[in-house]
Design a protein around this motif. Structure first.
Motif, PDB file in Angstrom:
ATOM      1  N   PHE A  56      -5.326  39.724 -19.614  1.00  0.00           N
ATOM      2  CA  PHE A  56      -6.770  39.848 -19.438  1.00  0.00           C
ATOM      3  C   PHE A  56      -7.231  39.808 -17.984  1.00  0.00           C
ATOM      4  CE2 PHE A  56      -6.166  38.037 -23.671  1.00  0.00           C
ATOM      5  CZ  PHE A  56      -6.983  38.851 -24.449  1.00  0.00           C
ATOM      6  N   ASP A  57      -6.582  39.035 -17.166  1.00  0.00           N
ATOM      7  CA  ASP A  57      -7.079  38.673 -15.843  1.00  0.00           C
ATOM      8  C   ASP A  57      -6.880  39.806 -14.835  1.00  0.00           C
ATOM      9  OD1 ASP A  57      -7.753  37.500 -13.464  1.00  0.00           O
ATOM     10  OD2 ASP A  57      -6.447  35.755 -13.680  1.00  0.00           O
ATOM     11  N   GLY A  58      -7.987  40.483 -14.509  1.00  0.00           N
ATOM     12  CA  GLY A  58      -7.932  41.556 -13.523  1.00  0.00           C
ATOM     13  C   GLY A  58      -8.350  41.125 -12.135  1.00  0.00           C
ATOM     14  N   GLY A  59      -8.507  39.801 -11.938  1.00  0.00           N
ATOM     15  CA  GLY A  59      -8.989  39.330 -10.648  1.00  0.00           C
ATOM     16  C   GLY A  59     -10.493  39.472 -10.541  1.00  0.00           C
ATOM     17  N   ILE A  60     -11.030  39.093  -9.410  1.00  0.00           N
ATOM     18  CA  ILE A  60     -12.479  39.061  -9.229  1.00  0.00           C
ATOM     19  C   ILE A  60     -13.128  40.420  -9.471  1.00  0.00           C
ATOM     20  CG2 ILE A  60     -14.348  38.694  -7.564  1.00  0.00           C
ATOM     21  CD1 ILE A  60     -13.098  36.120  -8.598  1.00  0.00           C
ATOM     22  N   ASP A  61     -12.506  41.506  -8.996  1.00  0.00           N
ATOM     23  CA  ASP A  61     -13.108  42.827  -9.140  1.00  0.00           C
ATOM     24  C   ASP A  61     -12.493  43.646 -10.269  1.00  0.00           C
ATOM     25  OD1 ASP A  61     -10.649  43.496  -8.092  1.00  0.00           O
ATOM     26  OD2 ASP A  61     -11.424  44.305  -6.209  1.00  0.00           O
ATOM     27  N   GLY A  62     -11.533  43.081 -10.996  1.00  0.00           N
ATOM     28  CA  GLY A  62     -10.889  43.802 -12.082  1.00  0.00           C
ATOM     29  C   GLY A  62      -9.802  44.755 -11.637  1.00  0.00           C
ATOM     30  N   ARG A  63      -9.554  44.833 -10.333  1.00  0.00           N
ATOM     31  CA  ARG A  63      -8.597  45.809  -9.818  1.00  0.00           C
ATOM     32  C   ARG A  63      -7.334  45.187  -9.220  1.00  0.00           C
ATOM     33  NH1 ARG A  63     -13.443  47.802  -8.021  1.00  0.00           N
ATOM     34  NH2 ARG A  63     -13.050  47.120  -5.876  1.00  0.00           N
ATOM     35  N   GLU A  64      -7.163  43.903  -9.382  1.00  0.00           N
ATOM     36  CA  GLU A  64      -6.033  43.240  -8.731  1.00  0.00           C
ATOM     37  C   GLU A  64      -4.699  43.837  -9.173  1.00  0.00           C
ATOM     38  OE1 GLU A  64      -4.269  38.811  -9.069  1.00  0.00           O
ATOM     39  OE2 GLU A  64      -6.262  38.917  -8.153  1.00  0.00           O
ATOM     40  N   ALA A  65      -4.476  43.935 -10.480  1.00  0.00           N
ATOM     41  CA  ALA A  65      -3.212  44.474 -10.982  1.00  0.00           C
ATOM     42  C   ALA A  65      -3.126  45.981 -10.750  1.00  0.00           C
ATOM     43  CB  ALA A  65      -3.057  44.158 -12.465  1.00  0.00           C
ATOM     44  N   VAL A  66      -4.245  46.685 -10.904  1.00  0.00           N
ATOM     45  CA  VAL A  66      -4.256  48.134 -10.688  1.00  0.00           C
ATOM     46  C   VAL A  66      -3.881  48.464  -9.247  1.00  0.00           C
ATOM     47  CG1 VAL A  66      -5.685  50.216 -10.691  1.00  0.00           C
ATOM     48  CG2 VAL A  66      -5.995  48.500 -12.462  1.00  0.00           C
ATOM     49  N   ASP A  67      -4.504  47.767  -8.303  1.00  0.00           N
ATOM     50  CA  ASP A  67      -4.224  48.032  -6.890  1.00  0.00           C
ATOM     51  C   ASP A  67      -2.759  47.736  -6.558  1.00  0.00           C
ATOM     52  OD1 ASP A  67      -6.784  48.867  -6.370  1.00  0.00           O
ATOM     53  OD2 ASP A  67      -7.465  46.956  -5.544  1.00  0.00           O
ATOM     54  N   ARG A  68      -2.239  46.656  -7.093  1.00  0.00           N
ATOM     55  CA  ARG A  68      -0.835  46.333  -6.836  1.00  0.00           C
ATOM     56  C   ARG A  68       0.080  47.409  -7.412  1.00  0.00           C
ATOM     57  NH1 ARG A  68       2.633  41.638  -9.604  1.00  0.00           N
ATOM     58  NH2 ARG A  68       4.628  42.310  -8.774  1.00  0.00           N
ATOM     59  N   PHE A  69      -0.202  47.838  -8.631  1.00  0.00           N
ATOM     60  CA  PHE A  69       0.576  48.910  -9.263  1.00  0.00           C
ATOM     61  C   PHE A  69       0.561  50.165  -8.394  1.00  0.00           C
ATOM     62  CE2 PHE A  69       0.416  52.786 -11.811  1.00  0.00           C
ATOM     63  CZ  PHE A  69       1.585  52.705 -12.560  1.00  0.00           C
ATOM     64  N   LEU A  70      -0.609  50.551  -7.897  1.00  0.00           N
ATOM     65  CA  LEU A  70      -0.729  51.774  -7.109  1.00  0.00           C
ATOM     66  C   LEU A  70      -0.032  51.661  -5.762  1.00  0.00           C
ATOM     67  CD1 LEU A  70      -4.411  52.771  -7.939  1.00  0.00           C
ATOM     68  CD2 LEU A  70      -2.297  53.801  -8.810  1.00  0.00           C
ATOM     69  N   GLU A  71       0.118  50.470  -5.241  1.00  0.00           N
ATOM     70  CA  GLU A  71       0.874  50.285  -4.004  1.00  0.00           C
ATOM     71  C   GLU A  71       2.381  50.359  -4.250  1.00  0.00           C
ATOM     72  OE1 GLU A  71      -0.191  50.067  -0.775  1.00  0.00           O
ATOM     73  OE2 GLU A  71      -2.056  50.715  -1.726  1.00  0.00           O
ATOM     74  N   GLU A  72       2.823  49.957  -5.445  1.00  0.00           N
ATOM     75  CA  GLU A  72       4.255  49.807  -5.698  1.00  0.00           C
ATOM     76  C   GLU A  72       4.929  50.987  -6.389  1.00  0.00           C
ATOM     77  OE1 GLU A  72       5.157  46.140  -7.691  1.00  0.00           O
ATOM     78  OE2 GLU A  72       4.118  44.910  -6.202  1.00  0.00           O
ATOM     79  N   PHE A  73       4.171  51.861  -7.060  1.00  0.00           N
ATOM     80  CA  PHE A  73       4.814  52.871  -7.911  1.00  0.00           C
ATOM     81  C   PHE A  73       5.545  53.994  -7.178  1.00  0.00           C
ATOM     82  CE2 PHE A  73       1.095  55.473  -7.090  1.00  0.00           C
ATOM     83  CZ  PHE A  73       1.615  56.756  -7.117  1.00  0.00           C
ATOM     84  N   PRO A  74       5.116  54.443  -5.956  1.00  0.00           N
ATOM     85  CA  PRO A  74       5.650  55.693  -5.416  1.00  0.00           C
ATOM     86  C   PRO A  74       7.174  55.840  -5.392  1.00  0.00           C
ATOM     87  CG  PRO A  74       3.738  55.067  -4.147  1.00  0.00           C
ATOM     88  CD  PRO A  74       4.033  53.917  -5.078  1.00  0.00           C
ATOM     89  N   PRO A  75       7.961  54.813  -5.022  1.00  0.00           N
ATOM     90  CA  PRO A  75       9.410  55.028  -4.987  1.00  0.00           C
ATOM     91  C   PRO A  75      10.025  55.303  -6.350  1.00  0.00           C
ATOM     92  CG  PRO A  75       8.793  53.061  -3.743  1.00  0.00           C
ATOM     93  CD  PRO A  75       7.595  53.475  -4.530  1.00  0.00           C
ATOM     94  N   TYR A  76       9.299  55.014  -7.415  1.00  0.00           N
ATOM     95  CA  TYR A  76       9.879  55.093  -8.759  1.00  0.00           C
ATOM     96  C   TYR A  76       9.403  56.319  -9.556  1.00  0.00           C
ATOM     97  CZ  TYR A  76      10.631  50.333  -7.293  1.00  0.00           C
ATOM     98  OH  TYR A  76      10.986  49.227  -6.559  1.00  0.00           O
ATOM     99  N   LEU A  77       8.571  57.148  -8.945  1.00  0.00           N
ATOM    100  CA  LEU A  77       8.058  58.329  -9.640  1.00  0.00           C
ATOM    101  C   LEU A  77       8.758  59.571  -9.116  1.00  0.00           C
ATOM    102  CD1 LEU A  77       5.969  59.097 -11.826  1.00  0.00           C
ATOM    103  CD2 LEU A  77       4.351  59.573  -9.967  1.00  0.00           C
ATOM    104  N   SER A  78       9.262  60.390 -10.028  1.00  0.00           N
ATOM    105  CA  SER A  78      10.006  61.581  -9.644  1.00  0.00           C
ATOM    106  C   SER A  78       9.074  62.641  -9.074  1.00  0.00           C
ATOM    107  CB  SER A  78      10.758  62.132 -10.855  1.00  0.00           C
ATOM    108  OG  SER A  78       9.841  62.513 -11.867  1.00  0.00           O
TER     109      SER A  78
END
Length: 202
Positions: free
Chosen positions: A124-146
């Motif tokens: 449930f917890d998205g952080g104060i703005d709701g984007r905490e997990a989304v922003d982290r995901f978007l920073e980390e995904f590039p090396p793993y996407l073909s």
């Protein structure tokens, strides 16, 4: 235990794991539309395994999921999903590539006094703005996407859709809205599709 059926997939639920809701159904539907036979697919944060189970029941994909909660990981395994207990991409080497990555993040804006005790808070917890997990995901995904790979991210109108789209574009993705669920009484749920071009990898 309670079992539900959706698009020919039987899903066992667990009282310690977030039950599939409108967001889960929406992401599963879009994933089926986007996925193609033979794709190497990752779901980050599988929960009960609902989305992965529904997808692999309907499309012949090579799928693996990650999940941080031990209760959710066990539930997803009972639903015939290959699950690695890990935090996002932490279990993969940079040489691991996926054609399609799915993410239904915790997107509700959550103050400190609104947190839920235990593992359920991760759902449930998205952080104060709701984007905490989304922003982290978007920073980390590039090396793993073909090359030419796709990510599908479910977000809420409470999360700041334009800001998420801008972040995705900043990570080298062509972004489009795949589907919108306007039936939720206090928010819109949206699946954003991001397509990765080889020349734009970061």
């Amino acid at each position: 235990m309670v079992t539900i059926t959706y698009r020919d997939a039987d899903i066992e639920l667990d009282e310690n794991v977030y039950d599939p809701a409108e967001d889960s159904y929406l992401l599963a539907d879009v994933a089926i539309d986007v996925a193609q036979d033979g794709m190497h697919v990752l779901e980050v944060g599988a929960g009960t395994g609902f989305v992965s189970a529904v997808l692999q029941t309907n499309v012949d994909v090579d799928l693996v999921a990650t999940e941080i909660s031990p209760f959710a990981a066990e539930c997803a395994k009972r639903n015939s999903v290959e699950v690695i207990r890990a935090d996002m991409f932490g279990c993969f080497g940079s040489d691991t590539k996926f054609d399609l990555i799915l993410f239904n993040p915790p997107y509700l804006p959550t103050a400190e006094d609104e947190k839920i005790p235990g593992w359920l808070n991760y759902a449930f917890d998205g952080g104060i703005d709701g984007r905490e997990a989304v922003d982290r995901f978007l920073e980390e995904f590039p090396p793993y996407l073909s090359d030419g790979g796709i990510i599908l991210v479910l977000i809420s109108s409470l999360t700041g859709i334009d800001k998420v789209k801008m972040h995705m574009q900043g990570r080298g993705l062509d972004v489009e809205v795949c589907n919108i669920d306007r039936d939720c009484f206090f928010e819109e749920l949206i699946v954003l599709k991001g397509t990765f071009k080889a020349s734009e990898q970061l």
